[in-house]
Enzyme design. Structure first.
Site, mmCIF file in Angstrom:
data_model
loop_
_atom_site.group_PDB
_atom_site.id
_atom_site.type_symbol
_atom_site.label_atom_id
_atom_site.label_comp_id
_atom_site.label_asym_id
_atom_site.label_seq_id
_atom_site.Cartn_x
_atom_site.Cartn_y
_atom_site.Cartn_z
ATOM 1 N N GLY A 231 -49.432 30.855 5.102
ATOM 2 C CA GLY A 231 -49.109 31.471 5.808
ATOM 3 C C GLY A 231 -48.633 30.745 7.007
ATOM 4 N N SER A 232 -48.646 31.324 8.104
ATOM 5 C CA SER A 232 -48.175 30.788 9.345
ATOM 6 C C SER A 232 -49.478 30.113 9.517
ATOM 7 C CB SER A 232 -47.777 31.652 10.564
ATOM 8 O OG SER A 232 -48.897 31.993 10.848
ATOM 9 N N LYS A 234 -50.348 30.356 13.257
ATOM 10 C CA LYS A 234 -51.266 30.067 13.885
ATOM 11 C C LYS A 234 -52.277 31.451 12.811
ATOM 12 C CE LYS A 234 -50.247 34.102 17.444
ATOM 13 N NZ LYS A 234 -49.039 35.242 17.869
ATOM 14 N N VAL A 235 -51.882 31.954 11.943
ATOM 15 C CA VAL A 235 -52.338 33.209 11.283
ATOM 16 C C VAL A 235 -53.326 32.479 10.879
ATOM 17 C CG1 VAL A 235 -52.533 34.997 9.833
ATOM 18 C CG2 VAL A 235 -50.705 34.630 10.877
ATOM 19 N N GLY A 236 -53.114 31.032 9.622
ATOM 20 C CA GLY A 236 -54.298 30.435 9.336
ATOM 21 C C GLY A 236 -55.192 30.027 9.804
ATOM 22 N N GLU A 253 -52.133 26.471 3.118
ATOM 23 C CA GLU A 253 -51.324 25.818 2.710
ATOM 24 C C GLU A 253 -50.058 26.770 4.248
ATOM 25 O OE1 GLU A 253 -50.863 23.715 1.189
ATOM 26 O OE2 GLU A 253 -52.666 23.929 -0.051
ATOM 27 N N CYS A 287 -41.336 26.538 4.069
ATOM 28 C CA CYS A 287 -41.918 25.140 4.694
ATOM 29 C C CYS A 287 -41.798 24.031 4.789
ATOM 30 C CB CYS A 287 -43.373 25.937 4.962
ATOM 31 S SG CYS A 287 -44.392 25.291 2.770
#
Length: 485
Positions: A231-232, A234-236, A253, A287
């Site tokens: 995912g993003s 920011k969330v990662g 990833e 991505c």
């Protein structure tokens, strides 16, 4: 009951059941707004139940002969073949994926299942020497136990299977949380395919929920030993922080800001084809998409003219129409954000060679040039159909510009001299660079991952063994150790 309504449930311990959360996720078709399903979210109790089911199932599954485990994935391949039309229609309806995108996703899903068949037999042990003549050192590769998988909305069926199948093949059990925008393709369909393939109850569990309901329960829970997140960034970053505080391993990833570099000796017609595909596949919601197209100034005019002409030929519209190249973005908010991004870039001095309109979730392609070196749009991931053409003077500047981003996932170099392309590729700080090709590639046996803010760790091939197993040292003393006291 529609196919979506049939799968609009949690899947825990082999049972399809309703969640007990306080609200419903409503699953919409992003193109026409049709309601596909309504799913009551899983609460913290369901998260615990899913992990405990996985925990109970893991010893028996891990002890299952790997030759037997791999039969599940062989059967899953046949299920996908038998249900290809249904799966393709689901990807179009829930993801807004074109026929090309659906075919691409299902092709890769099959490839990763074939690799899972191989991975089931890949956890090899070793015998190492010891300075003690009567001692034997054995290293065993054993399953980590239970794995938590969090998958994204853009290629949900593929990117769920990409972590789920290898983790299962290597003897682990899994709790999967699909993205709330694609709960069926990313969760229900994965469970259904593997259930039909004979996967035992509890080995895979699917929870459809959101952080607003469960907070960090999915990551903090004591059962999972590895969290695989796509995912993003920011969330990662949040996932990594929470997981590390609980001594869990993560593979992340994350996003990208890929550069496709066109050197002065490139085949321009071919480079245009590669660049247009790399930027606009699945509406740019990838991505690895080529956010930035860097072109040597000596060929900039010719390349740009051909690129713009190609972009103008792309058909935008109904993803169910086989002739459509660009379908809807995942929701209206994303479409509005992309429109605002283009408006801001133009207000900051960029020139729009193509200026796409936004109608609902449909966003026509835009091509921008003349961007200032410090333009905000250059440093971020653009998850939509916007291409940036940026000229450079010579290889040194191309490399510097390619590296001028917090991301480092994918990229490409186009040149008439292959070894020149390799030399340039080696200098780009990214996990994956493709010479004379597009930026969007994934192959089951080749390590996949990024540098910098694009992620931590690698997936695919032997890297899956590193991620989803752990090394256990067992020593055997065939004689007697002489202890000092």
């Amino acid at each position: 009951m529609s196919y979506f309504e049939e799968l609009a449930f949690q899947y825990i311990d082999g049972e399809w059941r309703s969640g007990t959360g306080s609200w419903d996720i409503v699953d919409f078709n992003p193109y026409n707004g049709e309601k596909l399903a309504s799913i009551t979210v899983a609460g913290v109790d369901e998260i615990d139940q899913a992990y405990r089911a996985a925990e109970r199932a893991q010893p028996a599954w891990g002890a299952t002969n790997p030759y037997t485990r791999r039969l599940v994935f062989e059967r899953a391949l046949r299920v996908i073949d038998d249900r290809e039309a249904e799966l393709s229609a689901a990807i179009t309806a829930e993801c807004g994926g074109t026929a090309l995108k659906a075919a691409f996703e299902l092709h890769l899903a099959r490839e990763f299942l074939r690799e899972a068949v191989h991975l089931a037999l890949s956890a090899e042990g070793r015998i190492l020497p010891s300075p003690d003549d009567t001692k034997e050192n054995r290293l065993y590769r054993v399953p980590v136990g239970v794995v938590g998988v969090i998958s994204p909305f853009n290629f949900p069926f593929l990117l769920s299977l990409k972590s789920v199948a290898p983790a299962l093949a290597l003897g682990n059990t899994v709790v999967l949380k699909p993205h709330q925008n694609t709960p069926i393709c990313g969760g229900g369909l994965v469970a259904k395919v593997l259930e039909e393939a004979g996967l035992p109850a509890g080995v895979l569990n699917v929870v459809v929920t959101d952080i607003a309901e469960i907070g960090d329960a999915l990551i903090e829970h004591p059962v999972p030993k590895v969290i695989s997140f796509t995912g993003s960034d920011k969330v990662g970053r949040h996932v990594a922080t929470v997981a590390a505080s609980h001594f869990k391993k993560t593979v992340l990833e994350l996003g990208g800001n890929s550069a496709l570099i066109v050197l002065d000796d490139a085949d321009l017609d071919y480079a245009v084809e590669a660049a247009v595909f790399s930027r606009f596949i699945h509406q740019g919601q990838v991505c690895m998409a080529a956010n930035r197209v860097l072109v040597d100034r000596s060929v900039e005019r010719e390349f740009t003219e051909k690129f713009v002409a190609k972009v103008k030929s792309l058909k935008v519209g109904d993803p169910g129409d086989p002739a459509t190249h660009i379908g809807p973005l995942i929701h209206a908010g994303q479409a509005e954000a992309i429109g605002s991004l283009v408006e801001q870039a133009v207000a900051d001095g960029a020139t729009a060679l193509v200026r796409g309109r936004t109608e609902g979730t449909l966003v026509e392609p835009s091509v921008l040039t003349g961007l200032k070196a410090d333009a905000a749009i250059l440093g971020q991931e653009i998850f939509g159909p916007v291409a940036l053409i940026i000229p450079f003077d010579g290889e040194e500047e191309a490399v510097r510009m390619a590296n001028a981003t917090p991301y480092g996932l994918s990229g490409a170099v186009h040149t008439g001299d292959t070894e020149r392309g390799v030399r340039v590729a080696k200098r780009i700080d990214a996990g994956m660079i493709h010479v004379n090709d597009g930026t969007v590639h994934d192959e089951p046996i080749v390590p996949f991952g990024g540098e910098k803010a694009s992620g931590v760790g690698r997936l695919n091939g032997d890297a899956m063994v590193d991620v989803f197993t752990t090394t256990k040292w067992i020593s055997i003393q065939h004689g007697k150790t002489r202890f000092p006291f």
